[in-house]
Design an enzyme around this catalytic site. Structure first.
Site, PDB file in Angstrom:
ATOM      1  N   HIS A 169       0.835  -1.193   0.000  1.00  0.00           N
ATOM      2  CA  HIS A 169       0.000   0.000   0.000  1.00  0.00           C
ATOM      3  C   HIS A 169       0.875   1.250   0.000  1.00  0.00           C
ATOM      4  CE1 HIS A 169      -2.378  -3.272   1.705  1.00  0.00           C
ATOM      5  NE2 HIS A 169      -3.474  -2.626   1.334  1.00  0.00           N
TER       6      HIS A 169
ATOM      7  N   HIS B 151     -28.147 -15.350  25.683  1.00  0.00           N
ATOM      8  CA  HIS B 151     -27.044 -15.181  26.622  1.00  0.00           C
ATOM      9  C   HIS B 151     -26.370 -16.507  26.981  1.00  0.00           C
ATOM     10  CE1 HIS B 151     -28.593 -11.192  26.852  1.00  0.00           C
ATOM     11  NE2 HIS B 151     -27.826 -10.833  27.860  1.00  0.00           N
TER      12      HIS B 151
ATOM     13  N   GLU C  59     -17.392  -3.660  24.992  1.00  0.00           N
ATOM     14  CA  GLU C  59     -16.588  -4.876  25.116  1.00  0.00           C
ATOM     15  C   GLU C  59     -15.368  -4.866  24.207  1.00  0.00           C
ATOM     16  OE1 GLU C  59     -20.808  -5.934  26.284  1.00  0.00           O
ATOM     17  OE2 GLU C  59     -19.878  -4.904  24.575  1.00  0.00           O
TER      18      GLU C  59
ATOM     19  N   HIS D 174      -3.985   3.056  -3.402  1.00  0.00           N
ATOM     20  CA  HIS D 174      -4.209   2.533  -2.049  1.00  0.00           C
ATOM     21  C   HIS D 174      -3.491   1.208  -1.812  1.00  0.00           C
ATOM     22  CE1 HIS D 174      -6.218   1.427   1.705  1.00  0.00           C
ATOM     23  NE2 HIS D 174      -6.335   0.219   1.176  1.00  0.00           N
TER      24      HIS D 174
END
Length: 668
Positions: A40, A480, A418, A271
């Protein structure tokens, strides 16, 4: 004069040498990508001016002392532009980054991997490439600096964290978690340089995003500025202003991706692909760089080498302050994350006490009890949770919370973030002086998995306390209940995965996690209470072998029941029935598959036995076949769970002692 105190003289600080120094980065990067036929070039060419200003005038580092603890941290969050970093390390004189490494870019065995790999070479502060994670780890590093500063003071800890981030980093969801947390904690030592080139792989970013990034950051409590990224004076003035604020800073640097490439600059064509020989030759002419590939003129080399040594005096003064502080040993041990030599004494005392316990205890609560012991012994241990403190039992009694402006506590409230929690913990561990652990429910491991994977890839001692580990959590239901999560975690290389059966194994697993200096650990814990299955104390850490015979049979073994966590007590109940019915059966507790796999064949064969094998775990079967064999049995989950009291769920899904007995007898 320290870099933070630099006063820029605009009439002399930026003369013609800046262009040459920036071009050295541009063309080393483009040449390396061209030789590798992969990489890149666009980002390094576009951000060469910004990086030259940062390294030349602000970044506090000593290339001859790359691990100087009080150095500024530089994080390339846009890891695909790795040649920017490798070029800078080579130019500033890092001894392990000779020109041959740049010429060997992206080749097997080189230090110059496609994306920066922590541990491959000095000056690579973390592994980046998964966009957004470098920015978030930088938040952890900046927080780590504040935590150590609160303990050791300005004389020993006073540095900044600089980040180069791109459009992609800021599109990733974790960037919101990161900037929100950094703003809330007022991390004024964090400065982000945004490569605002408006180009993504698919083309213009206008196709996918219209956010006002400055307003977005400002809303999260950041100082913001926008500059022309190819105007070194403007970039320098913005950095200098950012150093004086009392909040984290974003500097949006408007750049042209692939700057210097005559027909490709400003487009996605630069890129992720080599420029091509013709374009590269034309770029040399356009940018007045008449040198062969990988050739840097002596005067430019001297200028860059001087940059690499500009903070030598500062590092020497720091050494003098450390020697005079009377805390050299304490500081060095803390920075290295060393453990107290008598840690096993504390653990064994705790184990002895727990082995006498008669009441059932959830292993999440048992973990909390161990943490009281560990935190008293290890000042560097810093806990936290993602808004589940009371459920995951990660906060010790009377622990001060880390918050702005007082960073002297022992606990971090990460909020419902999280992914950021995991990535910030990586940054804390990488910074040094902190041994981080953080908790959430096991099912939410999927939210933080990308950072957990980097913990393992970078060999960082980060501990994940993941509770509510099965259908045993009961009424919260299948959303859960993580039936598949254990198998997915066990698939990650260089990761300890523990599922302890009681308070004793929980303590042992925590000890192993602390002593795993180059490996992260996941400790999987129950919501429901469990009986103590290890009632006879031993100082030996039985869990360290990953699996062991917890209860041997009476007579010649005909069957072996393998279990983890909450199902070990079910296995012991089944053993009583089988023994009474004349089937000598051993129960093997397997708190850690990965540690069991490290044992020699003789030990594993002894533990597993040669007769019938049946495994029981309140999770899917995946992975158990290598232990039970093609003729073995498995009692566990083959579907998602359900919402009901835990005891009813175990019966409903057939995870019972009677099911185990039947499975064994059917295979005799």
């Amino acid at each position: 004069m320290s870099p933070d105190q630099t006063v820029l003289n605009t009439s002399s600080d930026f003369n013609s040498s800046h262009q040459d120094m920036a071009n050295a980065i541009r063309f080393l990067s483009a040449d390396a990508v061209q030789r590798a036929n992969s990489g890149h070039p666009g980002m390094p060419m576009g951000m060469a001016d910004v990086a030259t200003v940062l390294f030349s005038h602000f970044l506090k580092f000593d290339a001859d002392k790359p691990k100087w603890p009080d150095r500024d941290r530089f994080i390339l969050s846009t890891g695909h532009g790795s040649m920017l970093l490798y070029s800078l390390l080579h130019l500033t004189g890092y001894s392990d980054m000779p020109i041959e490494e740049l010429q060997n870019f992206r080749q097997l065995g080189s230090k110059t991997a496609g994306h920066p790999e922590y541990g491959h070479a000095d000056g690579i502060e973390c592994t980046t490439g998964p966009l957004g994670q470098g920015l978030t780890m930088a938040v952890g590093m900046a927080l780590g600096e504040r935590i150590m500063n609160a303990r050791f003071g300005d004389a020993l800890v006073d540095h900044k964290t600089y980040v180069i981030a791109g459009d992609g980093c800021l599109m990733e969801g974790v960037s919101h978690e990161a900037i929100s947390m950094a703003g809330h904690l007022k991390l004024s030592n964090l400065i982000v340089l945004f490569d605002d080139n408006a180009i993504s792989i698919d083309g213009s970013t206008e196709m996918v995003v219209s956010d006002d990034q400055l307003t977005r950051f400002q809303a999260s409590g950041w100082d913001v500025a926008a500059v022309e990224g190819h105007d070194p004076k403007s970039v320098a003035a913005a950095i200098q202003a950012a150093q004086q604020t009392d909040m984290p800073s974003l500097i949006a640097c408007k750049t042209v991706i692939g700057r210097g490439a005559p027909t490709k600059e400003g487009s996605s064509a630069t890129h992720g692909a080599p420029l091509g020989d013709d374009e590269l030759a034309a770029a040399r002419e356009k940018m007045d760089w008449p040198y062969a590939p990988f050739e840097i003129p002596d005067n430019v080399v001297r200028s860059w080498r001087a940059v690499g040594k500009k903070s030598t005096g500062e590092s020497q003064k720091w050494e003098s302050r450390l020697n005079a502080s009377g805390r050299r040993s304490e500081f060095e041990l803390s920075a290295a994350g060393a453990l107290p030599k008598d840690l096993s004494v504390f653990i064994n005392t705790h184990k002895k006490n727990m082995s006498k316990a008669s009441a059932k205890t959830a292993t999440r609560q048992a973990s909390g009890a161990v943490l009281e012991v560990l935190n008293a012994a290890i000042p560097e241990l810093i806990g936290g949770s993602a808004d589940l403190t009371g459920s995951v039992n990660t906060k010790i009694k009377n622990a001060m919370v880390i918050s702005a402006p007082d960073y002297a506590g022992k606990y971090i409230h990460y909020g419902v973030r999280e992914f950021a929690m995991a990535a910030v913990m990586n940054g804390l561990a990488l910074h040094g002086g902190v041994i981080p652990y953080g908790g959430t429910f096991l099912v939410f491991a999927d939210y933080l998995r990308g950072a957990l994977r980097l913990s393992a890839l970078m060999s960082q001692r980060v501990v994940y306390v993941l509770t509510h580990d099965s259908i045993g959590l009961g009424e919260d239901g299948p959303t859960h209940q993580p039936v598949e999560t254990l198998a997915s975690l066990r698939a990650i290389p260089n990761l300890n995965v523990f599922r302890p059966a009681d308070a004793i194994e929980t303590a042992e697993c925590w000890q192993i996690a602390m002593e795993s200096y180059r490996k992260p650990s996941v400790i999987v814990l129950t919501r429901q209470g469990l009986a103590t299955v290890r009632t006879d104390h031993t100082d030996k850490n039985l869990s360290a072998k990953g699996g062991y015979i917890l209860a041997d049979c009476h007579g010649e073994r005909q069957a072996t029941v393998l279990a983890t966590g909450s199902e070990v007590e079910v296995a012991l109940e089944a053993q009583k029935t089988l023994q009474a019915e004349g089937v000598p059966t051993a129960v093997v507790s397997m708190p850690s598959w990965n540690l069991f796999e490290e044992q020699d064949s003789a030990y594993k064969e002894h533990v597993l036995g040669s007769g019938v094998r049946v495994a029981i775990e309140a999770a899917v079967q995946m992975g158990w076949d290598k232990y039970i064999g093609s003729e073995g049995g498995f009692i566990g989950m083959s579907s998602f769970g359900a919402s009901a009291p835990a005891s009813e769920l175990y019966k409903h899904f057939g995870i019972t002692a009677q099911a185990l007995v039947t499975a064994v007898k059917n295979r005799l």
